[in-house]
Scaffold this motif. Structure first.
Motif, mmCIF file in Angstrom:
data_model
loop_
_atom_site.group_PDB
_atom_site.id
_atom_site.type_symbol
_atom_site.label_atom_id
_atom_site.label_comp_id
_atom_site.label_asym_id
_atom_site.label_seq_id
_atom_site.Cartn_x
_atom_site.Cartn_y
_atom_site.Cartn_z
ATOM 1 N N ARG A 61 0.868 -1.226 0.045
ATOM 2 C CA ARG A 61 -0.193 -0.118 -0.148
ATOM 3 C C ARG A 61 0.899 1.334 0.171
ATOM 4 O O ARG A 61 0.588 2.101 -0.731
ATOM 5 N N GLU A 65 0.449 0.309 -4.269
ATOM 6 C CA GLU A 65 -0.376 -0.605 -5.007
ATOM 7 C C GLU A 65 -1.721 -0.468 -4.832
ATOM 8 O O GLU A 65 -2.366 -0.062 -3.561
ATOM 9 N N ASP A 66 -2.646 -0.600 -5.547
ATOM 10 C CA ASP A 66 -3.989 -0.454 -5.589
ATOM 11 C C ASP A 66 -4.647 -1.662 -4.763
ATOM 12 O O ASP A 66 -4.198 -2.853 -4.945
ATOM 13 N N GLU A 67 -5.519 -1.265 -3.908
ATOM 14 C CA GLU A 67 -6.084 -2.209 -2.997
ATOM 15 C C GLU A 67 -6.850 -3.330 -3.749
ATOM 16 O O GLU A 67 -6.940 -4.458 -3.147
ATOM 17 N N TYR A 68 -7.337 -3.158 -4.800
ATOM 18 C CA TYR A 68 -8.000 -4.218 -5.618
ATOM 19 C C TYR A 68 -7.352 -5.254 -6.136
ATOM 20 O O TYR A 68 -7.539 -6.490 -5.963
ATOM 21 N N ARG A 69 -6.133 -4.882 -6.442
ATOM 22 C CA ARG A 69 -5.055 -5.836 -6.951
ATOM 23 C C ARG A 69 -4.574 -6.459 -5.705
ATOM 24 O O ARG A 69 -4.314 -7.959 -5.884
ATOM 25 N N HIS A 71 -6.110 -7.525 -3.187
ATOM 26 C CA HIS A 71 -7.170 -8.599 -3.069
ATOM 27 C C HIS A 71 -7.308 -9.519 -4.136
ATOM 28 O O HIS A 71 -7.611 -10.801 -3.504
ATOM 29 N N MET A 72 -6.483 -9.649 -5.040
ATOM 30 C CA MET A 72 -6.819 -10.524 -6.106
ATOM 31 C C MET A 72 -5.340 -11.449 -6.249
ATOM 32 O O MET A 72 -5.501 -12.260 -6.805
ATOM 33 N N TRP A 76 -4.838 -14.906 -8.386
ATOM 34 C CA TRP A 76 -4.217 -14.308 -9.526
ATOM 35 C C TRP A 76 -4.681 -15.244 -10.792
ATOM 36 O O TRP A 76 -4.741 -14.451 -11.748
ATOM 37 N N ALA A 79 -7.738 -14.048 -12.024
ATOM 38 C CA ALA A 79 -8.016 -12.560 -12.243
ATOM 39 C C ALA A 79 -6.924 -11.792 -12.819
ATOM 40 O O ALA A 79 -6.183 -11.119 -12.402
ATOM 41 N N PHE A 82 -6.204 -8.110 -13.720
ATOM 42 C CA PHE A 82 -5.655 -7.403 -12.875
ATOM 43 C C PHE A 82 -4.114 -6.957 -12.831
ATOM 44 O O PHE A 82 -3.711 -6.124 -12.259
#
Length: 153
Positions: A61, A65-69, A71-72, A76, A79, A82
């Motif tokens: 973070r 880094e993107d929060e959605y990524r 979570h994925m 991976w 997803a 992403f």
């Protein structure tokens, strides 16, 4: 599980701890910091290391880094949209090396990583994967508590 009966690795084996820190620092050079954190997160997930997972999600973070990524990362393979092709290759190599006793590092996994990283970067990526696996094992063996960060020790 608590760590009340476990050693404080940094205090008990300071030379080894410092050497591992130096290895970690050298391993990450030349790689995108955000990619490094994705690798650390995935290895920590696979190893079940909550201490390192918490630390590296926080670091990711901070690296933007993107929060959605984030979570994925655990899913991976389902997803792929992403992540970049380079990140996917790094995550695949991370899984192969982390779970090496299951089937080694297949040639096709290594080849995909080699398509996206030059030799120096690939060596750095492998070193980073080896390093986080070592940290995971240190944290798990000494029962580090998730939510704390003792890297300044």
């Amino acid at each position: 599980m608590t760590n009340q009966n476990r050693i404080d690795f940094a205090r008990t084996a300071p030379k080894v701890y410092r050497a591992q820190r130096q290895f970690e620092d050298a391993a990450g050079q030349g790689l995108d910091p955000a990619l490094g954190e994705l690798v650390r997160v995935r290895a920590s997930q696979l190893n079940g290391c909550a201490y390192c997972l918490h630390m590296h999600v926080s670091d990711a973070r901070e690296a933007g880094e993107d929060e959605y990524r984030l979570h994925m990362v655990a899913v991976w393979r389902e997803a792929t949209n992403f992540f970049t092709a380079q990140e996917l290759a790094a995550l695949e190599l991370t899984e192969a090396v982390t779970l090496i006793s299951e089937r080694g590092v297949p040639d096709e996994v290594y080849a995909r990583a080699a398509e996206h990283f030059d030799e120096s970067e690939l060596a750095g990526l492998l070193a980073l994967i080896l390093s986080i696996n070592t940290w995971n094992r240190i944290a798990l063996a000494t029962a580090k508590i998730a939510g704390t960060d003792e890297r300044t020790a």
